[in-house]
Design a protein around this motif. Structure first.
Motif, short mmCIF file in Angstrom:
data_model
loop_
_atom_site.label_atom_id
_atom_site.label_comp_id
_atom_site.label_asym_id
_atom_site.label_seq_id
_atom_site.Cartn_x
_atom_site.Cartn_y
_atom_site.Cartn_z
N HIS A 266 6.07 -2.64 -8.12
CA HIS A 266 5.16 -1.34 -8.12
C HIS A 266 6.01 -0.35 -8.50
N LYS A 267 6.98 -0.27 -8.18
CA LYS A 267 8.01 0.92 -8.78
C LYS A 267 7.69 1.15 -10.48
N ASN A 268 7.88 -0.05 -11.14
CA ASN A 268 7.36 -0.21 -12.44
C ASN A 268 6.12 -0.54 -12.93
N ALA A 269 5.21 -0.05 -12.07
CA ALA A 269 3.70 -0.16 -12.20
C ALA A 269 3.36 -1.53 -12.74
N ILE A 270 3.87 -2.42 -12.24
CA ILE A 270 3.25 -3.87 -12.50
C ILE A 270 2.73 -4.68 -11.06
N LYS B 139 0.69 -1.12 -0.10
CA LYS B 139 0.01 -0.03 -0.02
C LYS B 139 0.93 1.17 0.01
N LEU B 140 1.95 1.32 0.75
CA LEU B 140 2.91 2.51 0.70
C LEU B 140 3.56 2.61 -0.55
N TYR B 141 4.02 1.33 -1.25
CA TYR B 141 4.70 1.68 -2.70
C TYR B 141 3.64 2.23 -3.26
#
Length: 146
Positions: free
Chosen positions: A73-77, A45-47
């Motif tokens: 999450h960083k790469n929107a996957i 959730k925090l990512y």
């Protein structure tokens, strides 16, 4: 960087807002400020809010899984299966007093984590079964443990 009280209140508000209204997930962007998760159960959730990483108990047992969760999450996957399995492991690692489940998991994985010292005791059977299942679901151990 030291935050003033107003900045702190704004960040807390944004965090609470995002949990109450998850469909309005707006990343937190602050100049010269990095948000890190300190609770394994909140990492995903925090990512979504823009957290830059985490301080994690789970990463002691499964560093590659925690890293993959962050990288995705960083790469929107969004990998729901990974998120669900890491959550299962988090629940198992926090099913009893820390560090009892973590030490047991490391022991099962064949890593030396030292002996439990008083007042800590062995992990209860019901929590051990939960831990073994979580390790299995995350492919950290094989069928022979089930």
């Amino acid at each position: 960087m030291i935050l003033n009280p107003l900045q702190t209140i704004i960040i807390i508000f944004l965090m609470i807002f995002s949990f109450v209204f998850p469909h309005y997930s707006t990343p937190i962007f602050c100049h010269n400020f990095a948000l890190y998760s300190g609770d394994d159960k909140l990492n995903a959730k925090l990512y979504k809010l823009g957290a830059k990483g985490c301080i994690s108990v789970t990463s002691n047992v499964a560093p590659s899984l925690v890293n993959r969760l962050y990288t995705n999450h960083k790469n929107a996957i969004i990998d729901k299966k990974l998120t669900r399995n890491v959550s299962l492991l988090n629940d198992a690692l926090f099913s009893s007093i820390n560090p009892i489940p973590t030490k047991k998991a490391l022991s099962i994985l064949g890593l030396d984590s030292g002996e439990l010292r008083p007042p800590l005791t062995e992990l209860e059977e019901k929590f051990l079964k939960k831990l073994i299942y979580a390790l299995y679901k995350n492919r950290l151990i094989g069928d022979d443990f089930l």
